[in-house]
Design a protein around this motif. Sequence first.
Motif, PDB file in Angstrom:
ATOM      1  N   MET A 314       0.828  -1.207   0.000  1.00 42.97           N
ATOM      2  CA  MET A 314       0.000   0.000   0.000  1.00 42.97           C
ATOM      3  C   MET A 314       0.866   1.263   0.000  1.00 42.97           C
ATOM      4  O   MET A 314       0.486   2.286  -0.586  1.00 42.97           O
ATOM      5  CB  MET A 314      -0.929   0.008   1.213  1.00 42.97           C
ATOM      6  N   LEU A 315       2.009   1.193   0.637  1.00 43.27           N
ATOM      7  CA  LEU A 315       2.927   2.331   0.623  1.00 43.27           C
ATOM      8  C   LEU A 315       3.421   2.586  -0.802  1.00 43.27           C
ATOM      9  O   LEU A 315       3.394   3.734  -1.288  1.00 43.27           O
ATOM     10  CB  LEU A 315       4.108   2.076   1.562  1.00 43.27           C
ATOM     11  N   LYS A 316       3.854   1.535  -1.463  1.00 39.08           N
ATOM     12  CA  LYS A 316       4.319   1.683  -2.847  1.00 39.08           C
ATOM     13  C   LYS A 316       3.194   2.189  -3.737  1.00 39.08           C
ATOM     14  O   LYS A 316       3.394   3.051  -4.595  1.00 39.08           O
ATOM     15  CB  LYS A 316       4.863   0.345  -3.353  1.00 39.08           C
ATOM     16  N   PHE A 535     -11.634  -1.403  12.096  1.00 38.53           N
ATOM     17  CA  PHE A 535     -10.971  -1.379  10.798  1.00 38.53           C
ATOM     18  C   PHE A 535      -9.773  -0.434  10.822  1.00 38.53           C
ATOM     19  O   PHE A 535      -9.838   0.651  11.402  1.00 38.53           O
ATOM     20  CB  PHE A 535     -11.933  -0.911   9.702  1.00 38.53           C
ATOM     21  N   GLU A 536      -8.707  -0.865  10.163  1.00 34.51           N
ATOM     22  CA  GLU A 536      -7.528  -0.016   9.935  1.00 34.51           C
ATOM     23  C   GLU A 536      -7.413   0.230   8.431  1.00 34.51           C
ATOM     24  O   GLU A 536      -7.416  -0.714   7.638  1.00 34.51           O
ATOM     25  CB  GLU A 536      -6.258  -0.710  10.432  1.00 34.51           C
ATOM     26  N   SER A 537      -7.322   1.491   8.038  1.00 36.87           N
ATOM     27  CA  SER A 537      -7.168   1.822   6.614  1.00 36.87           C
ATOM     28  C   SER A 537      -5.765   1.449   6.150  1.00 36.87           C
ATOM     29  O   SER A 537      -4.779   1.945   6.686  1.00 36.87           O
ATOM     30  CB  SER A 537      -7.386   3.319   6.376  1.00 36.87           C
ATOM     31  N   LEU A 538      -5.677   0.580   5.158  1.00 35.76           N
ATOM     32  CA  LEU A 538      -4.387   0.247   4.561  1.00 35.76           C
ATOM     33  C   LEU A 538      -4.069   1.163   3.385  1.00 35.76           C
ATOM     34  O   LEU A 538      -2.917   1.501   3.144  1.00 35.76           O
ATOM     35  CB  LEU A 538      -4.389  -1.212   4.100  1.00 35.76           C
ATOM     36  N   THR A 539      -5.096   1.557   2.649  1.00 35.23           N
ATOM     37  CA  THR A 539      -4.912   2.396   1.472  1.00 35.23           C
ATOM     38  C   THR A 539      -4.377   3.769   1.856  1.00 35.23           C
ATOM     39  O   THR A 539      -4.864   4.397   2.804  1.00 35.23           O
ATOM     40  CB  THR A 539      -6.251   2.558   0.727  1.00 35.23           C
ATOM     41  N   LEU A 540      -3.389   4.233   1.105  1.00 33.67           N
ATOM     42  CA  LEU A 540      -2.777   5.544   1.369  1.00 33.67           C
ATOM     43  C   LEU A 540      -2.982   6.429   0.140  1.00 33.67           C
ATOM     44  O   LEU A 540      -2.176   6.437  -0.784  1.00 33.67           O
ATOM     45  CB  LEU A 540      -1.283   5.381   1.677  1.00 33.67           C
ATOM     46  N   TYR A 569      -0.500  11.714   4.754  1.00 35.59           N
ATOM     47  CA  TYR A 569       0.619  12.633   4.516  1.00 35.59           C
ATOM     48  C   TYR A 569       1.873  12.154   5.247  1.00 35.59           C
ATOM     49  O   TYR A 569       2.968  12.105   4.664  1.00 35.59           O
ATOM     50  CB  TYR A 569       0.269  14.047   4.979  1.00 35.59           C
ATOM     51  N   ASN A 570       1.728  11.800   6.508  1.00 31.76           N
ATOM     52  CA  ASN A 570       2.898  11.393   7.296  1.00 31.76           C
ATOM     53  C   ASN A 570       3.565  10.143   6.736  1.00 31.76           C
ATOM     54  O   ASN A 570       4.795  10.016   6.771  1.00 31.76           O
ATOM     55  CB  ASN A 570       2.493  11.164   8.753  1.00 31.76           C
ATOM     56  N   ARG A 571       2.757   9.222   6.212  1.00 26.53           N
ATOM     57  CA  ARG A 571       3.316   7.980   5.684  1.00 26.53           C
ATOM     58  C   ARG A 571       4.004   8.186   4.339  1.00 26.53           C
ATOM     59  O   ARG A 571       5.038   7.580   4.053  1.00 26.53           O
ATOM     60  CB  ARG A 571       2.209   6.923   5.542  1.00 26.53           C
ATOM     61  N   LEU A 572       3.429   9.033   3.480  1.00 27.14           N
ATOM     62  CA  LEU A 572       3.912   9.138   2.104  1.00 27.14           C
ATOM     63  C   LEU A 572       4.939  10.235   1.881  1.00 27.14           C
ATOM     64  O   LEU A 572       5.814  10.113   1.018  1.00 27.14           O
ATOM     65  CB  LEU A 572       2.733   9.361   1.152  1.00 27.14           C
TER      66      LEU A 572
END
Length: 591
Positions: A314-316, A535-540, A569-572
């Motif tokens: 999901m990060l990629k 639920f935890e959102s995986l999609t970024l 934002y913080n992840r990407l």
Amino acid sequence: MIQKRLEQLRALMHREHLSAFIFPSTDPHQGEYVPDHWKGREFISGFNGSAGTAVVTMNAAALWTDSRYFLAAEEQLAGTEYQLMKLKIEGTPTIAEWLGKELQDTQSPEVGIDGMVNSASDVKALISDLRQQGGITVRTNLDPLAQIWQQRPPIPMNAVELYPLEYAGESTHDKLRRIRKALRERHADGMLMSALDDIAWTLNLRGTDVHCNPVFVSYLLITSKDVTLYIHREKLTPEVLDYLKSEGITADDYENVDKGLKGYFEYNILLDPDEVNYTLYKMVSREKVEEESPVKRMKTIKNDTEIEGFRSAMLKDGIALIKFLHWLKPAVEAGGQTEMSIDQKLTAFRSEQPLYRDISFDTIAGYQAHGAIVHYEATAETDIPLKPEGFLLLDSGAQYLDGTTDVTRTIALGPITDEQKKIYTLVLKGHIQIELCKFPSGSSGAQLDILARKDMWREGLNYLHGTGHGVGTYLNVHEGPHQIRMDWKSAPLLAGMTVTDEPGIYLAGKFGVRIENTLLITPYIKTEYGQFLQFESLTLCPIDTTPIIIEMLSPEERQWLNDYHRMVYNRLAPYLTSEEQDWLLQATKPI
């Protein structure tokens, strides 16, 4: 072309004394997506959606499909004699009811259906239903396509490859041990596995036999002592053969599965009647344990390695999506972009990411009215230019070695109408309500589905597709049996499962809106009433805020969106250029 094929079919039916023939969308393995070799329904009808059934009599033809394909089917069936039958719409007859009426004046009517490409449960239900329609009988040992389909595509012979333990997270040896334990609990001595994604998951192997789905055509027969993979031998490299031998697995020819079943030595065998085709089901002389395959649910609960793989994928995928969205509006304003060209651009951005293997399904890039066609796929004939106005509905995904992605965003390319804003906000509210949900472990997705629809229903609006489906680990993008949908499905939602959240509203001839994230089910709290999940959102990927009517969102919904955007934002941001970071900062600013 379709008329000529119908003439050839009817000539064959006349020789075989058949009153009708039924063509499903499936293959011998009951897959949702099938190799070209088994796309018989598309061949005989011209309709290329993933779901549907064509039925041909000597004097009529009809095609049944669901709401995802109503508009597409109407277009593709135009000019043929096929009548469109809209599933779940009041007044639509079942296939058996329609045949009962069409064949009422036929002496001793017999209906043909290929037992190799229809599940045991479907054929048995059809036999029962047609018996009630005046005693219509069913024949299952004929494949008319073998005679009338000139230049029929061959069964794929692509090489199988190893799926490394660093991504699978569990060895084949341990999976087989768990499967045999599950079989003992069901008082079964062995099982025939037909579902291609189940086989790939069990053996930690992957393939390229099915478009967008990394699986390979095969069967797997498990006994208390042995495991046999039935597959075309040329697909197995020396490396894969050595691996199978090391795991104690024998390889035999794909066509020999019938001999394997006839020589099966145990007292009984588990056959999932929804997965095993009718022909193989009838070959088994041993006691049958007719239950759902235990593997179906095993693979839906991801291990720690698979979960981390999803986050990495999901990060990629998020990085590629930001690069694409940063490019999109200026490119549309400059002119020259179409539905197909932006699809190609997004795929190019994804292909630059590490571990990228393929798209996970054909991209749905529907501009304005095309967005109302739920499973629209642009072609050279339908492709239209994008303008700096209105909505673009973009549903896409990718296959990475460490995970599979599925994401939908509806994007305002410029000015939009008040109606579009209202519809968009209703869909967003439904999406957020699913994301916010806390629920007892083991709940069914049907119990959660109302959260996505309640605000729409107040406006007299609805959608007829499911709200969510499971997603495989570098496997099929649609994975069950758990789902979120209106129809009752007993499959429980459990920690470790992935599921999408994708409500939508579609106004025919105008536009469509859908917003989708892939979610992970995680523990929430444990109380005297048991374990609760969330639920935890995986999609970024940012959700377009420009169409939102903010006053329609509750404070809780606004807070969720702001929190989600802060996380995106913080992840990407660390992986983006300064210009892309600035764009993302604007796209995720609080509302």
